[in-house]
Design an enzyme around this catalytic site. Structure first.
Site, mmCIF file in Angstrom:
data_model
loop_
_atom_site.group_PDB
_atom_site.id
_atom_site.type_symbol
_atom_site.label_atom_id
_atom_site.label_comp_id
_atom_site.label_asym_id
_atom_site.label_seq_id
_atom_site.Cartn_x
_atom_site.Cartn_y
_atom_site.Cartn_z
ATOM 1 N N HIS A 292 41.087 38.281 37.882
ATOM 2 C CA HIS A 292 42.393 37.919 37.307
ATOM 3 C C HIS A 292 43.694 38.731 37.813
ATOM 4 O O HIS A 292 43.923 39.880 37.913
ATOM 5 C CB HIS A 292 42.478 37.741 35.713
ATOM 6 N N ASP B 45 36.481 37.390 35.749
ATOM 7 C CA ASP B 45 37.455 37.183 34.924
ATOM 8 C C ASP B 45 36.726 36.810 33.531
ATOM 9 O O ASP B 45 36.065 35.812 33.391
ATOM 10 C CB ASP B 45 38.470 36.190 35.492
ATOM 11 N N SER C 92 47.435 32.115 34.867
ATOM 12 C CA SER C 92 47.215 32.641 33.434
ATOM 13 C C SER C 92 47.682 32.029 32.486
ATOM 14 O O SER C 92 47.522 30.740 32.121
ATOM 15 C CB SER C 92 47.452 34.330 33.565
#
Length: 307
Positions: free
Chosen positions: A274, A244, A151
């Site tokens: 995610h 995502d 991320s």
């Protein structure tokens, strides 16, 4: 592919509990939510040795697996640049060490908004320098070092790979797990999965707003590496989750790396969301992430898996 049933179960449970999206929270509340991720993880695996350090006031944790093979991973955690710490990523860092046989150095960084870009990029690059400075003591071959991030940590890993190239520091591979690469991306995933999949499009923008010091920073190649000259950076593995909103910017980055002549492997994670890297107990298919990383890094920095 249909949404993975365990992902759907988690999302439904969060909705029933009235859990708000990150952009609806204060920074303190967002950090508290991020701190709950260990409840979704397996029990931390045993490793041979753990060391804690804090060079320059930034916490690092070294995990030496029993099957250490002389390679190393610098791991930088996600959390939108706003949250996360060594406790949140302890379980995946241990699993990563055991999966790959690499000594894992997990690094934190100063969190936003108290610290803003480019402080976080400097912190992670300093951690890479610390790794090299301490490689002999740790039994690490500096030609077999990779960086891994998920991320926002994927963004920092990509940026660190760029800085390593420019500084002449050896980096054998980079692994970017659903990285947040460029806020300006207009890919279909931004609208198709804007809401309802744990991390919303508005939440991603909220994190960017807390990270960047000023709007023009989004143009800086160390904030949005799509703006950088990419030739010559370390070979890359990029993993993207289907559901995502930030998926397509990671796909775009993989394509840009490939056009620049970088060796790239793109692994799609159909049906997943995610954050799966931090949810090993809640989402069994999170094992696919570790397996893909292990296979890639054994080729780049480790030894072949024994059958």
């Amino acid at each position: 592919m249909a949404l993975d049933p365990t992902c759907q179960f988690i999302l439904t449970a969060l909705q029933k509990q009235g859990v708000k999206s990150f952009e609806q929270l204060s920074v303190a509340q967002a950090r508290a939510v991020i701190d709950t991720f260990p409840t979704l993880q397996n029990a931390p695996e045993e490793v041979a040795k753990v060391e804690d350090h804090a060079p320059g006031g930034v916490a690092l944790r070294v995990y030496v697996p029993a099957n250490a093979n002389g390679s190393a991973i610098l791991y930088t955690h996600g959390g939108g640049w706003v949250g996360g710490h060594l406790g949140v990523c302890d379980e995946p860092a241990r699993a990563l060490a055991n999966e790959t046989g690499a000594t894992v150095i997990a690094t934190t960084y100063h969190l936003a908004p108290e610290a803003r870009f480019p402080q976080q990029t400097n912190d992670v690059f300093a951690a890479l320098q610390w790794l090299h400075d301490n490689a002999k003591r740790l039994g690490i071959d500096t030609n077999r070092v990779a960086i891994v991030g998920d991320s926002a940590g994927g963004n920092l890993a990509a940026v660190t790979a760029l800085r390593a190239r420019d500084a002449g520091i050896a980096l054998a591979a980079q692994v970017l797990i659903y990285p947040v690469i460029d806020r300006r991306c207009k890919g279909a995933s931004k609208t198709q999965y804007a809401d309802g999949y744990l991390v919303t499009r508005a939440a991603v923008d909220w994190f960017w707003d807390h990270y960047l010091a000023q709007p023009s920073d989004i143009e800086h190649p160390l904030a949005s590496p799509l703006n950088a000259q990419l030739a010559g950076v370390a070979p890359a593995l990029i993993l993207t989750a289907e559901y995502d909103p930030s998926r397509d910017e990671a796909v775009e980055y993989a394509e840009a790396l490939r056009k620049a002549g970088v060796d790239v492997r793109h692994v799609r994670l159909p049906g997943l969301i995610h954050g799966v890297f931090w949810m090993s107990a809640a989402i069994p298919r999170s094992s696919e992430v570790f397996e893909a990383i292990g296979d890639f890094l054994r080729e780049r920095i480790g030894k072949a898996r024994k059958n």
